[in-house]
Write a protein that holds these residues in place. Structure first.
Motif, PDB file in Angstrom:
ATOM      1  N   LEU A 143       0.828  -1.206   0.000  1.00  0.00           N
ATOM      2  CA  LEU A 143       0.000   0.000   0.000  1.00  0.00           C
ATOM      3  C   LEU A 143       0.862   1.255   0.000  1.00  0.00           C
ATOM      4  CD1 LEU A 143      -2.597  -1.268   2.610  1.00  0.00           C
ATOM      5  CD2 LEU A 143      -3.002  -0.957   0.164  1.00  0.00           C
ATOM      6  N   ARG A 144       1.937   1.227   0.773  1.00  0.00           N
ATOM      7  CA  ARG A 144       2.809   2.401   0.848  1.00  0.00           C
ATOM      8  C   ARG A 144       3.438   2.720  -0.495  1.00  0.00           C
ATOM      9  NH1 ARG A 144       5.441   0.014   6.275  1.00  0.00           N
ATOM     10  NH2 ARG A 144       3.945   0.860   7.785  1.00  0.00           N
ATOM     11  N   GLU A 145       3.808   1.688  -1.237  1.00  0.00           N
ATOM     12  CA  GLU A 145       4.476   1.865  -2.527  1.00  0.00           C
ATOM     13  C   GLU A 145       3.499   1.905  -3.698  1.00  0.00           C
ATOM     14  OE1 GLU A 145       7.244  -1.360  -2.670  1.00  0.00           O
ATOM     15  OE2 GLU A 145       8.353  -0.673  -0.894  1.00  0.00           O
ATOM     16  N   THR A 160       0.862   2.390  11.334  1.00  0.00           N
ATOM     17  CA  THR A 160       0.138   3.609  11.702  1.00  0.00           C
ATOM     18  C   THR A 160      -0.450   4.310  10.484  1.00  0.00           C
ATOM     19  OG1 THR A 160       2.219   4.860  11.617  1.00  0.00           O
ATOM     20  CG2 THR A 160       1.547   3.984  13.755  1.00  0.00           C
ATOM     21  N   ASP A 161       0.083   4.003   9.306  1.00  0.00           N
ATOM     22  CA  ASP A 161      -0.394   4.631   8.075  1.00  0.00           C
ATOM     23  C   ASP A 161      -1.307   3.713   7.277  1.00  0.00           C
ATOM     24  OD1 ASP A 161       1.690   2.892   7.605  1.00  0.00           O
ATOM     25  OD2 ASP A 161       2.530   4.035   5.938  1.00  0.00           O
ATOM     26  N   ARG A 282      -3.380   5.528   4.425  1.00  0.00           N
ATOM     27  CA  ARG A 282      -3.997   6.731   4.981  1.00  0.00           C
ATOM     28  C   ARG A 282      -4.101   7.874   3.965  1.00  0.00           C
ATOM     29  NH1 ARG A 282      -5.172   8.199   9.988  1.00  0.00           N
ATOM     30  NH2 ARG A 282      -4.078   6.409  10.891  1.00  0.00           N
ATOM     31  N   ARG A 283      -3.179   7.917   2.986  1.00  0.00           N
ATOM     32  CA  ARG A 283      -3.204   9.045   2.053  1.00  0.00           C
ATOM     33  C   ARG A 283      -4.485   9.092   1.220  1.00  0.00           C
ATOM     34  NH1 ARG A 283       0.660   5.657  -0.087  1.00  0.00           N
ATOM     35  NH2 ARG A 283       0.023   4.574  -1.994  1.00  0.00           N
ATOM     36  N   VAL A 284      -5.181   7.947   1.074  1.00  0.00           N
ATOM     37  CA  VAL A 284      -6.420   7.934   0.287  1.00  0.00           C
ATOM     38  C   VAL A 284      -7.662   7.857   1.167  1.00  0.00           C
ATOM     39  CG1 VAL A 284      -5.337   6.945  -1.754  1.00  0.00           C
ATOM     40  CG2 VAL A 284      -6.278   5.423  -0.009  1.00  0.00           C
ATOM     41  N   PRO A 288     -12.345  11.152  -2.455  1.00  0.00           N
ATOM     42  CA  PRO A 288     -13.737  10.790  -2.767  1.00  0.00           C
ATOM     43  C   PRO A 288     -13.870   9.528  -3.615  1.00  0.00           C
ATOM     44  CG  PRO A 288     -13.405  13.141  -3.047  1.00  0.00           C
ATOM     45  CD  PRO A 288     -12.036  12.549  -2.821  1.00  0.00           C
ATOM     46  N   ALA A 289     -12.982   9.335  -4.588  1.00  0.00           N
ATOM     47  CA  ALA A 289     -13.054   8.141  -5.429  1.00  0.00           C
ATOM     48  C   ALA A 289     -12.791   6.886  -4.605  1.00  0.00           C
ATOM     49  CB  ALA A 289     -12.055   8.242  -6.579  1.00  0.00           C
ATOM     50  N   HIS A 290     -11.829   6.975  -3.676  1.00  0.00           N
ATOM     51  CA  HIS A 290     -11.504   5.809  -2.860  1.00  0.00           C
ATOM     52  C   HIS A 290     -12.596   5.537  -1.831  1.00  0.00           C
ATOM     53  CE1 HIS A 290      -8.953   2.878  -0.762  1.00  0.00           C
ATOM     54  NE2 HIS A 290      -8.204   2.896  -1.853  1.00  0.00           N
ATOM     55  N   VAL A 291     -13.175   6.578  -1.276  1.00  0.00           N
ATOM     56  CA  VAL A 291     -14.300   6.414  -0.343  1.00  0.00           C
ATOM     57  C   VAL A 291     -15.440   5.691  -1.049  1.00  0.00           C
ATOM     58  CG1 VAL A 291     -16.072   7.644   0.973  1.00  0.00           C
ATOM     59  CG2 VAL A 291     -13.690   8.409   1.070  1.00  0.00           C
ATOM     60  N   TRP A 292     -15.715   6.109  -2.287  1.00  0.00           N
ATOM     61  CA  TRP A 292     -16.777   5.477  -3.075  1.00  0.00           C
ATOM     62  C   TRP A 292     -16.430   4.021  -3.372  1.00  0.00           C
ATOM     63  CZ3 TRP A 292     -17.138   3.381  -8.027  1.00  0.00           C
ATOM     64  CH2 TRP A 292     -18.440   3.181  -8.517  1.00  0.00           C
ATOM     65  N   LEU A 293     -15.162   3.762  -3.745  1.00  0.00           N
ATOM     66  CA  LEU A 293     -14.727   2.401  -4.036  1.00  0.00           C
ATOM     67  C   LEU A 293     -14.910   1.500  -2.819  1.00  0.00           C
ATOM     68  CD1 LEU A 293     -13.280   0.229  -5.738  1.00  0.00           C
ATOM     69  CD2 LEU A 293     -11.107   1.184  -4.909  1.00  0.00           C
ATOM     70  N   ARG A 294     -14.523   1.974  -1.645  1.00  0.00           N
ATOM     71  CA  ARG A 294     -14.643   1.151  -0.435  1.00  0.00           C
ATOM     72  C   ARG A 294     -16.105   0.821  -0.143  1.00  0.00           C
ATOM     73  NH1 ARG A 294     -10.791   5.064   1.558  1.00  0.00           N
ATOM     74  NH2 ARG A 294     -12.271   5.834   3.109  1.00  0.00           N
TER      75      ARG A 294
END
Length: 307
Positions: A143-145, A160-161, A282-284, A288-294
């Motif tokens: 996820l970090r990369e 933590t991230d 955490r960066r996403v 809004p696009a990621h919130v919708w995807l989840r």
């Protein structure tokens, strides 16, 4: 005129500039904006230095905009609109979106959720491309990369991230070929049978197998395959047992009978529990696009449970 740093330009100055331009008067612009006339005059002096132009000159008892000031009006309005959009945050409209997604999941999670997810996305999004990659033993670095946008696993990575949410909970059952044998009736019957299990290509064993061993139970594993999809070909026509998630019953394992695993401590010790999580960086979190995807992934999980 001096070289004034263009980075000193700000939204308040642009708003003031447009007010003076539209009112044709410093006094009227000051009244409109609720400022003193001296504050407006001070801001105009700064704008003149940045623009390297007088912007407004006296004409009779009033002022008139220079040609350069009139030419700057539309760029100033666009900049204010962009500042407002920046402050409001990003927006996401799936109907006009072009999504290119990578989701990490091993075969059970992939086959259970992602076909349904893809159908949901195709029904709502203008254009979507989905790439599924194996998660193996998931790591936070995936996820970090940005190797994936989302990770689905019973054992999500920690950090933590890294954020996570539980999607559903399943449990292990015993699958077998009913034409070749009956369901195991006792712990002894189950443990003495020959078994098929999954060992991922990175040599990572199932959590179920680790818990079973930690509880002091040992089975005779005859066949190990790198994913769940490899089990049916080996199980068919044999007396072997395969301990696998119950939600595979309507898909991959539909041709086989299933029964509870006859170990008394299964439920008490949670040996057969199989949660499923989605994890993201955490960066996403607020994208809004990621919130919708989840939210779409959660819908797919509900559909999987209600089949």
């Amino acid at each position: 005129m001096s070289n004034f740093d263009h980075l000193a330009l700000d939204g308040h100055s642009l708003k003031l500039f447009l007010a003076v331009l539209e009112e044709g008067s410093v006094t009227a612009a000051a009244a409109r904006l609720g400022l003193t006339q001296s504050a407006v005059s001070h801001s105009l002096r700064k704008l003149r230095e940045i623009a390297r132009d007088p912007l407004f000159v006296k004409s009779g008892r009033g002022i008139i905009a220079t040609g350069h000031a009139r030419a700057l009006a539309e760029p100033a309005r666009r900049l204010l609109d962009q500042m407002q959009a920046f402050a409001a945050g990003a927006e996401f409209d799936p109907a006009v979106a072009d999504l290119d997604l990578t989701i990490a999941a091993n075969d059970f999670q992939r086959d259970l959720l992602l076909p349904t997810l893809l159908r949901q996305l195709q029904a709502a999004v203008r254009n979507v491309r989905l790439r599924a990659i194996p998660s193996q033993l998931p790591s936070a670095e995936m996820l970090r990369e940005s190797r994936c946008d989302l990770l689905i696993s019973p054992v999500p990575p920690t950090g933590t991230d890294v954020l996570q949410k539980r999607l559903l909970s399943d449990h292990y059952v015993c699958y077998f070929d009913a034409a070749m044998r009956e369901a195991p009736r006792s712990a002894e019957d189950y443990l003495q049978a020959r078994h098929i299990t999954v060992v991922y290509s990175d040599n990572e064993r199932l959590q179920f197998d680790k818990r079973l061993e930690a509880a002091g139970h040992h089975r005779a594993v005859t066949v190990s395959v790198p994913n769940f999809s490899g089990v049916p070909a080996f199980l068919r026509g044999t007396t072997m047992l395969a301990s696998m998630p119950s939600l595979l019953r309507d898909g991959l394992m539909r041709d086989f009978a299933q029964a509870p695993i006859p170990l008394p401590e299964m439920a008490r010790q949670g040996i057969g529990d199989l949660p499923m999580y989605m994890a993201w960086h955490r960066r996403v979190q607020d994208d809004p696009a990621h919130v919708w995807l989840r939210a779409q992934v959660e819908r797919a999980a509900v559909s999987a449970l209600n089949r």
